[in-house]
Design a protein around this motif. Structure first.
Motif, mmCIF file in Angstrom:
data_model
loop_
_atom_site.group_PDB
_atom_site.id
_atom_site.type_symbol
_atom_site.label_atom_id
_atom_site.label_comp_id
_atom_site.label_asym_id
_atom_site.label_seq_id
_atom_site.Cartn_x
_atom_site.Cartn_y
_atom_site.Cartn_z
ATOM 1 N N ALA A 314 0.832 -1.212 0.000
ATOM 2 C CA ALA A 314 0.000 0.000 0.000
ATOM 3 C C ALA A 314 0.862 1.255 0.000
ATOM 4 O O ALA A 314 0.813 2.081 0.918
ATOM 5 C CB ALA A 314 -0.938 -0.019 1.200
ATOM 6 N N THR A 315 1.670 1.379 -1.042
ATOM 7 C CA THR A 315 2.504 2.565 -1.236
ATOM 8 C C THR A 315 2.528 2.873 -2.726
ATOM 9 O O THR A 315 2.031 2.103 -3.539
ATOM 10 C CB THR A 315 3.952 2.339 -0.762
ATOM 11 N N VAL A 316 3.144 3.989 -3.086
ATOM 12 C CA VAL A 316 3.274 4.320 -4.506
ATOM 13 C C VAL A 316 4.715 4.243 -4.986
ATOM 14 O O VAL A 316 4.978 4.392 -6.175
ATOM 15 C CB VAL A 316 2.718 5.727 -4.805
ATOM 16 N N ASP A 317 5.651 3.996 -4.077
ATOM 17 C CA ASP A 317 7.048 4.092 -4.474
ATOM 18 C C ASP A 317 7.936 2.958 -3.976
ATOM 19 O O ASP A 317 9.154 2.997 -4.179
ATOM 20 C CB ASP A 317 7.640 5.423 -3.995
ATOM 21 N N ALA A 318 7.371 1.946 -3.305
ATOM 22 C CA ALA A 318 8.221 0.883 -2.776
ATOM 23 C C ALA A 318 7.386 -0.361 -2.515
ATOM 24 O O ALA A 318 6.167 -0.274 -2.304
ATOM 25 C CB ALA A 318 8.899 1.321 -1.475
ATOM 26 N N ARG A 319 8.050 -1.502 -2.521
ATOM 27 C CA ARG A 319 7.378 -2.751 -2.186
ATOM 28 C C ARG A 319 7.530 -3.006 -0.681
ATOM 29 O O ARG A 319 8.463 -3.670 -0.233
ATOM 30 C CB ARG A 319 7.948 -3.904 -3.018
ATOM 31 N N LYS A 320 6.586 -2.477 0.053
ATOM 32 C CA LYS A 320 6.550 -2.620 1.504
ATOM 33 C C LYS A 320 5.117 -2.335 1.950
ATOM 34 O O LYS A 320 4.255 -1.980 1.139
ATOM 35 C CB LYS A 320 7.530 -1.664 2.186
ATOM 36 N N LYS A 321 4.871 -2.538 3.237
ATOM 37 C CA LYS A 321 3.563 -2.255 3.823
ATOM 38 C C LYS A 321 2.447 -3.006 3.100
ATOM 39 O O LYS A 321 1.407 -2.426 2.746
ATOM 40 C CB LYS A 321 3.282 -0.748 3.828
ATOM 41 N N ILE A 322 2.629 -4.308 2.901
ATOM 42 C CA ILE A 322 1.589 -5.076 2.228
ATOM 43 C C ILE A 322 0.334 -5.078 3.094
ATOM 44 O O ILE A 322 0.383 -5.292 4.309
ATOM 45 C CB ILE A 322 2.070 -6.497 1.897
ATOM 46 N N THR A 323 -0.797 -4.777 2.467
ATOM 47 C CA THR A 323 -2.039 -4.488 3.174
ATOM 48 C C THR A 323 -3.198 -5.240 2.542
ATOM 49 O O THR A 323 -3.292 -5.342 1.320
ATOM 50 C CB THR A 323 -2.319 -2.975 3.130
ATOM 51 N N VAL A 324 -4.086 -5.769 3.388
ATOM 52 C CA VAL A 324 -5.307 -6.415 2.917
ATOM 53 C C VAL A 324 -6.455 -5.431 3.035
ATOM 54 O O VAL A 324 -6.629 -4.784 4.068
ATOM 55 C CB VAL A 324 -5.620 -7.684 3.727
ATOM 56 N N ARG A 325 -7.238 -5.323 1.977
ATOM 57 C CA ARG A 325 -8.416 -4.459 1.979
ATOM 58 C C ARG A 325 -9.662 -5.299 1.731
ATOM 59 O O ARG A 325 -9.600 -6.335 1.064
ATOM 60 C CB ARG A 325 -8.298 -3.366 0.911
ATOM 61 N N MET A 326 -10.797 -4.814 2.237
ATOM 62 C CA MET A 326 -12.066 -5.516 2.040
ATOM 63 C C MET A 326 -13.123 -4.563 1.510
ATOM 64 O O MET A 326 -13.241 -3.430 1.967
ATOM 65 C CB MET A 326 -12.541 -6.155 3.351
ATOM 66 N N SER A 327 -13.892 -5.065 0.521
ATOM 67 C CA SER A 327 -14.964 -4.283 -0.098
ATOM 68 C C SER A 327 -16.292 -5.001 0.101
ATOM 69 O O SER A 327 -16.389 -6.211 -0.058
ATOM 70 C CB SER A 327 -14.697 -4.105 -1.594
ATOM 71 N N TYR A 328 -17.332 -4.221 0.449
ATOM 72 C CA TYR A 328 -18.677 -4.758 0.579
ATOM 73 C C TYR A 328 -19.536 -4.460 -0.655
ATOM 74 O O TYR A 328 -20.695 -4.872 -0.706
ATOM 75 C CB TYR A 328 -19.370 -4.150 1.805
#
Length: 402
Positions: A314-328
């Motif tokens: 969840a960044t624009v400039d690096a492969r880090k902070k991998i994040t799970v998101r959920m949509s209803y």
């Protein structure tokens, strides 16, 4: 006395009180860099079979040269929900002589004797129970195999490169790639696999590129090419690695990596997963660090609340902070998010266990603490919706997702 008896009977017939499950999250490394004769393990995928077996797979790389070195596809099985795993097994093998892709030779990517198996994709056939397996050889040939025994063995690979020839009038590709990660089966039974194609003239012989799908309507016996879904334009720059989900109204949604200036994921939909793709749009919520992502359905229209899950750095400039998101609301908005890993973290894939536990396999750490392209491990994380939503998700009666 009658009043007391009536009260007791009323208690006996009252509905159970809903109780949310306890939040659950655990993780452990599944493939570790430098082990079993491979310097790196990258490009993970994961599926859950009809019997509940978890199949996790990846590219096992003999060196850290990148995408064009000696690479095999390896797989591990778990029959207890991802707690214990079988030993790694190589499942990519095409008999006969191998020829390096000419675009790789021209750019001096890879050397003599190096054989590149790349971009593995598995699909679980919910109607037959088979596990379909697609993979590529030297980014220029595509093969299909299948397992009838829950991923223990696979049939000899059959070449299906001819299926990609239908793209040539629209895009004269020199490089092809499936997925990576997993494909899907539509409610109609159709198998759909995202693919990307490149002319091979640009950086790393993977650019410029476009994205599309291939599909099968006969449970993998034959494969056909769809229409170009996202072309390479000034606005949509080098669309490539793509993930897919079917929406509850039957449409098929592609969520696309690109190198576009907004650094957001591209989204397009089709009525059938083949053609009629809508003009791609940037999703303002889904940041794009130029990295593969994952998309999976947690619950469908039979549920009290439909849920899609998405994960990427969840960044624009690096492969880090991998994040799970959920949509209803089928990917229109993503109100729930939770970070899994703050440091180096890259490619990922997700699958859903029968009890709705999410199994996520992702690239974690770096062997030199500098490069996210040299993953320290492929790690399995398991979590439930209570952990993801921090207890704020609506839970059905007795704490069960529907």
């Amino acid at each position: 006395m009658r009043a007391l008896l009536s009260f007791v009977l009323l208690l006996g017939t009252a509905p159970a009180v809903a109780h949310a499950a306890e939040p659950r999250f655990d993780q452990h490394d599944l493939f570790t860099a430098g082990s079993a004769g491979y310097q790196l393990y990258r490009i993970p995928g994961v599926v859950v079979t009809n019997k509940g077996t978890v199949l996790a797979y990846c590219e096992a790389r003999k060196s850290d040269k990148g995408d064009w070195g000696t690479i095999n596809v390896q797989l591990r099985r778990s029959t207890d929900g991802g707690t214990t795993w079988s030993e790694p097994k190589t499942i990519s093998d095409v008999p006969g002589p191998k020829v390096k892709n000419p675009v790789a030779v021209a750019k001096k990517l890879g050397g003599d004797g190096e054989v590149t198996y790349n971009n593995p994709v598995l699909i679980v056939d919910r109607k037959t129970g088979a596990v379909h397996f697609l993979f590529c050889l030297e980014y220029m040939r595509c093969f299909y195999a299948r397992s009838e025994d829950d991923g223990q063995t696979f049939s000899p690979p059959v070449e299906i490169t001819q299926s990609f020839e239908a793209f040539r009038p629209h895009y004269d590709w020199k490089v092809l790639a499936t997925g990576p990660a997993h494909g899907i089966q539509l409610t109609s039974g159709r198998l759909v696999v995202p693919v990307w194609l490149s002319l091979g003239t640009g950086g790393h012989a993977h650019r410029p590129s476009v994205t599309s799908t291939i599909y099968s309507d006969d449970h993998g016996a034959t494969w056909k090419a769809g229409e170009i879904a996202v072309p390479n334009t000034e606005e949509w720059v080098n669309p490539n690695e793509t993930v897919v989900a079917q929406l509850v109204d039957g449409r098929v949604m592609l969520n696309v990596r690109s190198e576009s200036k907004p650094h957001r994921r591209l989204v397009t939909t089709s009525p059938d997963g083949i053609g009629g793709w809508t003009p791609a749009k940037f999703d303002d919520t889904l940041l794009e660090p130029i990295c593969m992502a994952s998309l999976v359905r947690l619950t469908g229209k039979e549920s009290d609340k439909t849920r899609l899950l998405f994960t990427n750095p969840a960044t624009v400039d690096a492969r880090k902070k991998i994040t799970v998101r959920m949509s209803y609301d089928e990917g229109t908005t993503w109100p729930v998010s939770r970070m899994v890993e703050e440091g180096f973290s890259g490619y990922s894939d997700m699958a859903i266990l029968p009890d709705h536990t999410v199994v996520m396999v992702y690239e974690r750490g770096s062997v030199d603490n500098q490069s996210p392209y040299k993953s320290g491990s492929l790690t399995v994380a398991r979590f439930n919706v209570e952990w993801l939503s921090e207890g704020k998700d609506r839970i059905a009666a007795a704490g069960a997702l529907r």
